[in-house]
Scaffold this motif. Structure first.
Motif, short mmCIF file in Angstrom:
data_model
loop_
_atom_site.label_atom_id
_atom_site.label_comp_id
_atom_site.label_asym_id
_atom_site.label_seq_id
_atom_site.Cartn_x
_atom_site.Cartn_y
_atom_site.Cartn_z
N THR A 114 -5.85 65.89 -17.24
CA THR A 114 -5.90 65.13 -18.48
C THR A 114 -5.63 66.04 -19.67
OG1 THR A 114 -8.31 65.43 -18.65
CG2 THR A 114 -7.52 63.45 -17.54
N GLN A 115 -4.99 65.50 -20.70
CA GLN A 115 -4.56 66.32 -21.82
C GLN A 115 -5.11 65.84 -23.16
OE1 GLN A 115 -0.28 66.12 -21.65
NE2 GLN A 115 -0.20 63.98 -22.28
N THR A 223 -9.25 68.32 -18.72
CA THR A 223 -9.73 68.41 -17.34
C THR A 223 -8.64 69.02 -16.48
OG1 THR A 223 -10.72 66.23 -17.77
CG2 THR A 223 -11.02 67.16 -15.58
N VAL A 224 -9.02 70.05 -15.72
CA VAL A 224 -8.03 70.78 -14.92
C VAL A 224 -8.59 71.09 -13.54
CG1 VAL A 224 -7.08 71.86 -16.99
CG2 VAL A 224 -8.80 73.07 -15.67
N TYR A 225 -7.68 71.41 -12.63
CA TYR A 225 -8.08 71.96 -11.34
C TYR A 225 -8.13 73.48 -11.49
CZ TYR A 225 -7.37 67.49 -9.00
OH TYR A 225 -7.48 66.17 -8.61
N MET A 226 -9.19 74.06 -10.95
CA MET A 226 -9.36 75.51 -11.03
C MET A 226 -9.95 76.03 -9.73
SD MET A 226 -12.61 75.64 -13.69
CE MET A 226 -11.77 74.68 -14.95
N ALA A 291 -1.94 63.72 -18.13
CA ALA A 291 -0.82 64.67 -18.22
C ALA A 291 0.29 64.23 -17.27
CB ALA A 291 -1.29 66.07 -17.87
N ALA A 292 1.53 64.31 -17.73
CA ALA A 292 2.66 63.91 -16.90
C ALA A 292 3.08 65.00 -15.93
CB ALA A 292 3.85 63.53 -17.79
N ASP A 293 2.58 66.20 -16.12
CA ASP A 293 2.83 67.30 -15.19
C ASP A 293 1.63 68.25 -15.24
OD1 ASP A 293 3.34 69.63 -17.06
OD2 ASP A 293 4.95 68.30 -17.73
#
Length: 335
Positions: A114-115, A223-226, A291-293
């Motif tokens: 998410t951006q 929100t990101v994968y880490m 997010a689109a990418d």
């Protein structure tokens, strides 16, 4: 070798093999690589993740995803650092906190989901011509201090010339899960809420969405994968496959209408009302929260640092290159 020594050696070998089989990125008997993924909460805000699961994108990449709820940023990070999960889906500010404490094995952000911030400003009464100055002197039910929703909320208030500490009565002592119930029972004139609760309140007439903190705070890696740097180093192929599956899901969510996406994610929200889910997805798609990418660009990262700095939660500005690895995201886009 004596029989007793042989048995001891055999037992040790068996235990080691069992540990390896249960370890990170392990191969299952069906040939799939198992990855344990911890999600900070179950939310429609993470629709691309559920689309990747329901549409089979992870499996087509040779992955078996063990999705586990980790209930909160602190708990997600604890699970990640202890090795009980391989990958965490959580706010990128948590990786900054870990980095600033000092570590030999930093947590690396490798794929954005998410951006924007995912919260909305909800009022008790409809306000067709809302102005942020309407909040002056009001009772505002906010989010938990130190969390990304609270930081983004206060960043927006300051942007509109409102001092959260002096210009309104800010309530921040209510647990995240209890905020909707507190507002419904009469606490606060305004509240900062995630979906689907904001749309549910609108449907019930309990509250009315009058502004978006996501739109107002701008683009940031929300929100990101880490994963730990050591895990990524040992499991590059698995991380690349994971990121490629996510990118396919992001493109799919971007291209599909909200009702189609709703049907894809509904199995992960068994008690949800389909019409509410569609409404939530439309709202998030319209403000480009998804997010689109997977690429985490430096401008977004710097905006995140600005938000954290404004909230007084940043000891020093962590460079983008220190804990962001876009190599997997860039290759996913190329392929």
């Amino acid at each position: 070798m004596k029989r007793r020594e042989w048995r001891a050696a055999s037992l040790l070998l068996t235990v080691l093999l069992m540990l390896l089989a249960a370890g990170c990125g392990s191969n299952k008997g069906d040939g799939l690589i198992k990855l344990r993924v911890g999600e900070v909460t179950r939310s429609l805000f993470y629709a691309p993740q559920y689309a990747a699961l329901s549409q089979g994108f992870f499996e087509e990449e040779g992955l078996k995803i063990d999705l586990q709820p980790t209930y909160g940023g602190d708990k997600t990070m604890t699970a990640l650092l202890s090795g009980s999960i391989d990958i965490g889906l959580v706010g990128s500010e948590t990786s900054i906190y870990v980095y600033q404490q000092g570590t030999d094995d930093p947590v690396i952000n490798f794929a954005q989901v998410t951006q924007t911030d995912g919260t909305f400003l909800v009022a008790r009464e409809p306000q067709e011509e809302f102005d942020w100055e309407d909040l002056l002197g009001s009772v505002f039910l906010g989010q938990r201090k130190g969390g990304m929703p609270q930081m983004a909320g206060e960043f927006v208030l300051k942007k509109h010339g409102i001092n959260p500490a002096a210009d309104l009565q800010m309530i921040q002592n209510v647990d995240f899960a209890n905020i909707p119930a507190a507002f419904a029972s009469g606490t606060g004139e305004y509240v900062q809420l995630f979906e689907p609760q904001a749309s549910i309140f609108e449907q019930e007439g309990t509250g009315h969405v009058i502004a978006s903190f996501g739109v107002e705070s701008g683009s940031l890696p929300y929100t990101v994968y880490m994963a730990r740097e050591s895990f990524i180093a040992k499991n590059k192929d698995a991380v690349e496959k994971f990121t490629r599956a996510l990118y396919r899901a992001q493109q799919w969510v971007e291209s599909q209408p909200a009702d189609v996406v709703a049907d894809a994610v509904l199995p992960y929200f068994e008690d949800a009302d389909r019409e509410i889910v569609i409404r939530v997805l439309e709202r998030y798609k319209e403000q480009r929260s998804y997010a689109a990418d997977p690429v985490i660009d430096e401008a977004e990262w710097n905006n995140l640092l600005d938000v954290m700095e404004s909230a007084g939660e940043l000891a020093s500005r962590t460079p983008h290159a220190a804990i962001v690895d876009n190599s997997f995201a860039e290759r996913a886009k190329e392929q």
